[in-house]
Write a protein that holds these residues in place. Structure first.
Motif, mmCIF file in Angstrom:
data_model
loop_
_atom_site.group_PDB
_atom_site.id
_atom_site.type_symbol
_atom_site.label_atom_id
_atom_site.label_comp_id
_atom_site.label_asym_id
_atom_site.label_seq_id
_atom_site.Cartn_x
_atom_site.Cartn_y
_atom_site.Cartn_z
ATOM 1 N N UNK A 179 -51.684 62.781 57.766
ATOM 2 C CA UNK A 179 -50.730 62.200 56.997
ATOM 3 C C UNK A 179 -49.426 62.216 57.591
ATOM 4 N N UNK A 180 -48.606 61.254 57.379
ATOM 5 C CA UNK A 180 -46.954 61.029 57.979
ATOM 6 C C UNK A 180 -46.294 61.185 56.813
ATOM 7 N N UNK A 181 -45.154 61.897 56.767
ATOM 8 C CA UNK A 181 -44.298 61.933 55.598
ATOM 9 C C UNK A 181 -42.856 61.504 56.008
ATOM 10 N N UNK A 182 -42.498 60.522 55.688
ATOM 11 C CA UNK A 182 -41.049 60.039 56.093
ATOM 12 C C UNK A 182 -40.004 60.294 55.036
ATOM 13 N N UNK A 183 -39.283 61.603 55.463
ATOM 14 C CA UNK A 183 -38.249 62.257 54.658
ATOM 15 C C UNK A 183 -36.964 62.258 55.255
ATOM 16 N N UNK A 184 -36.121 61.075 54.830
ATOM 17 C CA UNK A 184 -34.699 61.169 55.170
ATOM 18 C C UNK A 184 -34.127 62.533 54.880
ATOM 19 N N UNK A 185 -33.479 63.130 55.911
ATOM 20 C CA UNK A 185 -32.865 64.518 55.555
ATOM 21 C C UNK A 185 -31.913 64.251 54.463
#
Ligand SMILES: O=C(CO)COP(=O)(O)O
Length: 248
Positions: A158-164
């Motif tokens: 699973x990839x999680x895109x989380x803009x800091x």
């Protein structure tokens, strides 16, 4: 068709009494195409596994890259599995920053986690400066290439895109910005791992997901769910987000 995934990252929040939220959540959802994952502090994993019931998967928030040894305070992937975890979050920006975790560190941890039979939720995301200087896709591309090991499958990745700059701030990228990055991640996964893995791995969005914005985020292409921080701590809030995902 990819199963949707609503994941909660409790971070360093929660004592035994807070697992009542998990019990409350257990009976509220059961859509077969929408998986629910809660990643509490490691101290709660084994109890959470017992109290959560079969509808909810339990995960860790990090693991060491070694299987055992002189690493005071650390936890191996096998220990997480032994405690009842089925997943582990790796490369969260808070760990990349606070613990100087490199892409290589994340990849080694992911190798150990997969070897132990865990599914990995690998986090990527840009800083505000990288976003404002139009370097987001370069940053995400580098993190994907450096953090994901070769042995992943569509089932265990699973990839999680989380803009800091969206984590804990109440700020969320525009829907076009989310869609651009998720489409980019999907393309890169397909290019590196082939259509099979590339199309079946889930891609989550994370960063100030709340009941009020979840539906519009879940309508964006290649958003298969969310990795939720603050709003996952309370069953009512997280349940509202799960319901939005079930309907998406
Ligand atoms: O870091 C996150 C999940 O891993 C997102 O946190 P928030 O939902 O509190 O912004």
């Amino acid at each position: 068709m990819r199963r949707k995934l609503a994941a909660g990252n409790w971070k360093m929040n929660g004592l035994g009494a807070n697992l009542a939220e998990l019990e409350k959540l257990s009976g509220l959802h059961g859509a077969p195409d929408c998986e629910i994952l809660i990643c509490p502090p490691a101290t709660l994993i084994s109890t959470a596994r017992v109290q959560a019931g079969e509808q909810i998967a339990i995960g860790g928030q990090d693991c060491h890259e070694n299987t055992s040894g002189a690493h005071t305070g650390d936890i191996s992937a096998e220990m997480l599995k032994d405690a009842g975890a089925s997943h582990v979050i790796l490369g969260h920006s808070e760990r990349r920053e606070d613990h100087d975790e490199s892409d290589s560190d994340v990849r080694q941890k992911a190798c150990a986690a997969i070897e132990a039979g865990l599914k990995v939720v690998i986090c990527v995301g840009e800083s505000l400066e990288e976003r404002e200087t139009n370097n987001t896709l370069d940053i995400i591309g580098g993190q994907l290439a450096g953090s994901i090991p070769d042995q992943v499958t569509g089932e265990n990745l699973v990839v999680a895109y989380e803009p800091i700059w969206a984590i804990g701030t109440g700020k969320v990228p525009t829907l076009d910005q989310i869609g651009e990055v998720h489409d980019f991640i999907r393309t890169r996964l397909e290019r590196r791992f082939g259509e099979g893995v590339g199309r079946s791995a889930r891609i989550l969005y994370g960063g100030s997901v709340k009941p009020g914005n979840a539906s519009e985020i879940f309508a964006v292409s290649n958003v298969d769910g969310a990795l939720v921080g603050g709003a996952s701590l309370k069953a009512d809030d997280f349940s509202a987000i799960i319901t939005a995902l079930e309907k998406a």
